[in-house]
Design a protein around this motif. Structure first.
Motif, mmCIF file in Angstrom:
data_model
loop_
_atom_site.group_PDB
_atom_site.id
_atom_site.type_symbol
_atom_site.label_atom_id
_atom_site.label_comp_id
_atom_site.label_asym_id
_atom_site.label_seq_id
_atom_site.Cartn_x
_atom_site.Cartn_y
_atom_site.Cartn_z
ATOM 1 N N THR A 150 0.839 -1.198 0.000
ATOM 2 C CA THR A 150 0.000 0.000 0.000
ATOM 3 C C THR A 150 0.872 1.245 0.000
ATOM 4 N N ALA A 151 0.247 2.379 -0.289
ATOM 5 C CA ALA A 151 0.961 3.656 -0.235
ATOM 6 C C ALA A 151 1.449 3.932 1.180
ATOM 7 N N GLY A 152 0.671 3.518 2.167
ATOM 8 C CA GLY A 152 1.088 3.691 3.559
ATOM 9 C C GLY A 152 2.362 2.924 3.869
ATOM 10 N N TRP A 153 2.478 1.714 3.339
ATOM 11 C CA TRP A 153 3.692 0.923 3.518
ATOM 12 C C TRP A 153 4.887 1.648 2.901
ATOM 13 N N VAL A 154 4.685 2.160 1.684
ATOM 14 C CA VAL A 154 5.756 2.891 0.994
ATOM 15 C C VAL A 154 6.152 4.109 1.818
ATOM 16 N N GLN A 155 5.179 4.840 2.305
ATOM 17 C CA GLN A 155 5.439 6.041 3.112
ATOM 18 C C GLN A 155 6.315 5.703 4.320
ATOM 19 N N GLU A 156 6.001 4.618 5.001
ATOM 20 C CA GLU A 156 6.781 4.197 6.169
ATOM 21 C C GLU A 156 8.207 3.810 5.789
ATOM 22 N N HIS A 157 8.376 3.180 4.634
ATOM 23 C CA HIS A 157 9.675 2.629 4.260
ATOM 24 C C HIS A 157 10.605 3.603 3.549
ATOM 25 N N ILE A 158 10.105 4.745 3.089
ATOM 26 C CA ILE A 158 11.022 5.717 2.491
ATOM 27 C C ILE A 158 11.449 6.760 3.506
ATOM 28 N N GLY A 159 10.718 6.882 4.611
ATOM 29 C CA GLY A 159 11.116 7.811 5.669
ATOM 30 C C GLY A 159 11.111 9.251 5.200
ATOM 31 N N GLY A 160 11.719 10.103 6.003
ATOM 32 C CA GLY A 160 11.846 11.507 5.637
ATOM 33 C C GLY A 160 10.596 12.336 5.825
ATOM 34 N N GLY A 161 9.582 11.792 6.467
ATOM 35 C CA GLY A 161 8.383 12.579 6.738
ATOM 36 C C GLY A 161 7.615 12.980 5.486
ATOM 37 N N ILE A 162 7.604 12.145 4.483
ATOM 38 C CA ILE A 162 6.892 12.441 3.238
ATOM 39 C C ILE A 162 5.398 12.244 3.468
ATOM 40 N N ALA A 163 4.604 13.193 3.009
ATOM 41 C CA ALA A 163 3.156 13.126 3.171
ATOM 42 C C ALA A 163 2.571 11.968 2.368
ATOM 43 N N TYR A 164 1.527 11.374 2.897
ATOM 44 C CA TYR A 164 0.835 10.279 2.224
ATOM 45 C C TYR A 164 0.373 10.712 0.834
ATOM 46 N N THR A 165 -0.155 11.930 0.722
ATOM 47 C CA THR A 165 -0.641 12.414 -0.575
ATOM 48 C C THR A 165 0.504 12.536 -1.587
ATOM 49 N N THR A 166 1.684 12.886 -1.108
ATOM 50 C CA THR A 166 2.843 12.969 -1.993
ATOM 51 C C THR A 166 3.214 11.579 -2.500
ATOM 52 N N VAL A 167 3.189 10.603 -1.608
ATOM 53 C CA VAL A 167 3.485 9.218 -2.002
ATOM 54 C C VAL A 167 2.471 8.757 -3.048
ATOM 55 N N MET A 168 1.204 9.054 -2.824
ATOM 56 C CA MET A 168 0.158 8.668 -3.782
ATOM 57 C C MET A 168 0.386 9.332 -5.138
ATOM 58 N N THR A 169 0.762 10.597 -5.136
ATOM 59 C CA THR A 169 1.033 11.304 -6.386
ATOM 60 C C THR A 169 2.183 10.650 -7.138
ATOM 61 N N ILE A 170 3.256 10.329 -6.426
ATOM 62 C CA ILE A 170 4.412 9.701 -7.057
ATOM 63 C C ILE A 170 4.043 8.318 -7.596
#
Length: 134
Positions: A37-57
């Motif tokens: 999921t996007a949430g998993w990706v968000q957790e694993h890239i670190g750096g405080g990236i917003a969930y919406t940014t992960v979804m956009t990417i």
């Protein structure tokens, strides 16, 4: 242009270069044990990236053919279909496809290669030709 920005907590954080976040997201999805999921990706890239940014990417990577997605419930699970080299190749093809004179673009590209890169390209073309015959 500044190399850093205030992260909101008074700390300076380094700005990512163009495509760097895309590469980090693709690498995370590629390292995943399966669809994520996007949430998993968000957790694993670190750096405080917003969930919406992960979804956009992820959506951009999907449009480029670098990841696939499957709807699971109300969200998506993502799977890598290209690695960073594959993503770079997709970008190169997109640039080439946008030009009217493909021959001129390729000729300019090849003449700018270092001797080592030119040898590598010749070897890769020979391998591709051999594989196409078999």
């Amino acid at each position: 242009m500044r190399d850093d920005a205030d992260d909101g907590g008074g700390q300076a954080s380094r700005r990512r270069g163009q495509g760097e976040l895309e590469s980090q997201v693709l690498a995370a999805v590629g390292r995943a044990p399966g669809p994520v999921t996007a949430g998993w990706v968000q957790e694993h890239i670190g750096g405080g990236i917003a969930y919406t940014t992960v979804m956009t990417i992820l959506t951009r990577l999907h449009a480029k053919g670098a990841v696939e997605r499957e709807r699971v419930g109300r969200s998506f699970e993502w799977t890598a279909v290209a690695d960073e080299a594959g993503l770079a190749a997709l970008r190169m093809r997109k640039v080439l496809d946008a030009e009217a004179d493909r021959e001129a673009v390729l000729a300019s590209f090849v003449t700018a290669l270092t001797p080592g890169d030119e040898r590598l390209l010749r070897d890769l073309l020979a391998q591709a030709s051999e594989q196409g015959e078999g």
